[in-house]
Design an enzyme around this catalytic site. Structure first.
Site, PDB file in Angstrom:
ATOM      1  N   ASP A 166       0.842  -1.197   0.000  1.00 60.19           N
ATOM      2  CA  ASP A 166       0.000   0.000   0.000  1.00 60.19           C
ATOM      3  C   ASP A 166       0.873   1.239   0.000  1.00 60.19           C
ATOM      4  O   ASP A 166       1.940   1.267   0.613  1.00 60.19           O
ATOM      5  CB  ASP A 166      -0.913   0.007   1.230  1.00 60.19           C
ATOM      6  CG  ASP A 166      -0.130   0.043   2.531  1.00 60.19           C
ATOM      7  OD1 ASP A 166      -0.041   1.112   3.147  1.00 60.19           O
ATOM      8  OD2 ASP A 166       0.420  -1.011   2.931  1.00 60.19           O
ATOM      9  N   SER A 167       0.425   2.272  -0.729  1.00 60.57           N
ATOM     10  CA  SER A 167       1.102   3.567  -0.778  1.00 60.57           C
ATOM     11  C   SER A 167       2.554   3.395  -1.216  1.00 60.57           C
ATOM     12  O   SER A 167       2.820   2.904  -2.303  1.00 60.57           O
ATOM     13  CB  SER A 167       0.977   4.264   0.575  1.00 60.57           C
ATOM     14  OG  SER A 167       1.281   5.635   0.478  1.00 60.57           O
ATOM     15  N   ALA A 168       3.524   3.771  -0.357  1.00 56.97           N
ATOM     16  CA  ALA A 168       4.927   3.569  -0.712  1.00 56.97           C
ATOM     17  C   ALA A 168       5.231   2.095  -0.928  1.00 56.97           C
ATOM     18  O   ALA A 168       6.070   1.733  -1.759  1.00 56.97           O
ATOM     19  CB  ALA A 168       5.834   4.140   0.380  1.00 56.97           C
ATOM     20  N   CYS A 196      -2.208  -1.111  -3.836  1.00 56.57           N
ATOM     21  CA  CYS A 196      -3.228  -0.459  -3.021  1.00 56.57           C
ATOM     22  C   CYS A 196      -2.862   1.008  -2.820  1.00 56.57           C
ATOM     23  O   CYS A 196      -1.907   1.320  -2.104  1.00 56.57           O
ATOM     24  CB  CYS A 196      -3.344  -1.157  -1.663  1.00 56.57           C
ATOM     25  SG  CYS A 196      -3.532  -2.950  -1.762  1.00 56.57           S
ATOM     26  N   HIS A 294      -7.131   7.905   1.665  1.00 59.16           N
ATOM     27  CA  HIS A 294      -5.936   7.096   1.480  1.00 59.16           C
ATOM     28  C   HIS A 294      -5.855   5.969   2.517  1.00 59.16           C
ATOM     29  O   HIS A 294      -5.916   6.212   3.718  1.00 59.16           O
ATOM     30  CB  HIS A 294      -4.700   7.999   1.576  1.00 59.16           C
ATOM     31  CG  HIS A 294      -3.424   7.353   1.165  1.00 59.16           C
ATOM     32  ND1 HIS A 294      -3.209   6.870  -0.105  1.00 59.16           N
ATOM     33  CD2 HIS A 294      -2.284   7.102   1.861  1.00 59.16           C
ATOM     34  CE1 HIS A 294      -1.989   6.369  -0.179  1.00 59.16           C
ATOM     35  NE2 HIS A 294      -1.408   6.494   1.010  1.00 59.16           N
TER      36      HIS A 294
END
Length: 321
Positions: A166-168, A196, A294
């Site tokens: 997820d994200s980074a 994600c 987010h």
């Protein structure tokens, strides 16, 4: 004795998530506590920590459905997961990721490896990516059934492997898929990549993306803090449109999750369009959660949208080619 007090001058204020101070300190505002591996009574999933890089004192957390122990020959799809946190906060051992992986492993009936990697500012990008590749090579060393960990030797099906984050961590998962395409992990068949709310960006706004100057300046400061060697957001590490080898992505299926209220939303859709245009040849799909921000599925895992998110994730991994 050093009596110097930490600086209170703020470099970047990304409330309610994190604050970076001018002395390099990172304060995680909404972080969760670290938790040890365990047998989770709700999901009946067991976890344990195992080292993958003695040189850098790095470990990963393995998850296995408890009922699998009764059959030493049962093979399960293998998920390798990379946590988010802007390359500078969070951990594979945070309670939110521990809970998330327990649920995902239980619902999908898989074995999972959640990777801990070094982070900025002490270890700026690309350290997280390099550590993650080291972890993948360690995991792949079990493909012949002769690796150092019995769970992976006995239960991981290396012909059904998935990368996610997820994200980074989604950024890392994408780049691990690319590295696998360019320098194949021996014995590993990458069936799919699940991104994600991926952390992609660019120097100029794209359609549907914010042009808020303050936000873009904050993100650029964060980039300089976590990735000082990278000159700008049009580096291929952040902007896939500038990746010359994107067509070598080592999987023929990609699932991208985005959220309507996430400022990274447009970049997720943009990445899907890029894959379609370059002649990559695989199948990409996007699922958008309405009215969500987010990584909502971590903060509120029992919501209707989170339940739908998890079901889609599970269905993607259980899909038969």
């Amino acid at each position: 004795m050093d009596t110097t007090k930490p600086s209170s001058e703020i470099y970047i204020d990304f409330s309610p998530d994190l604050i970076v101070y001018k002395d390099g300190r990172v304060e995680q505002l909404n972080g969760s506590v670290f938790v040890p591996p365990s047998l989770d009574p709700k999901t009946n999933v067991e976890s344990k920590d195992t080292p993958y890089s003695l040189e850098n004192n790095l470990t990963l957390r393995l998850y296995l459905p408890k009922n699998t122990h009764q059959d030493n020959n049962q093979k399960l799809p293998l998920l390798v997961y990379f946590h988010g946190g802007a390359f500078c906060i969070e951990s594979a051992f945070s309670s939110i990721y521990h809970s998330f992986l327990n649920s995902l492993v239980s619902k999908a009936n898989i074995i999972a490896a959640s990777v801990e990697y070094r982070q900025a500012p002490e270890n700026p990008v690309p350290f997280p990516h390099d550590d993650s590749w080291t972890a993948l090579k360690w995991v792949a060393s079990h493909s012949n059934g002769k690796g150092p960990d019995d769970w992976l030797n006995c239960h991981a099906d290396f012909q059904r492997v998935f990368f996610s984050g997820d994200s980074a961590g989604a950024n890392i998962a994408h780049h691990m898929g690319l590295r696998h395409g360019l320098d194949k992990l021996e014995g590993v068949d990458l069936n799919g990549i699940v991104l994600c709310h991926p952390y992609y960006w660019g120097e100029k706004p794209i359609a549907g993306e914010t042009d808020d100057v303050n936000l873009r300046e904050k993100l650029d400061k964060l980039r300089r803090f976590t990735c000082p060697a990278i000159k700008g957001f049009d580096d291929p590490l952040f902007n896939p449109a500038f990746e010359p080898n994107l067509g070598c992505l080592g999987s023929k299926r990609v699932l991208i999750f985005v959220a309507e209220l996430d400022f990274l939303r447009a970049r997720g859709w943009y990445f899907a369009e890029i894959l379609k245009k370059i002649g990559w040849g695989g199948h990409v799909e996007v699922m958008e959660a309405k009215g969500e921000g987010h990584c909502f599925f971590l903060a509120n895992p029992t919501s209707e949208n989170s339940v739908a998110f998890l079901k889609k994730f599970v269905d993607f991994m259980n899909q038969q080619d």
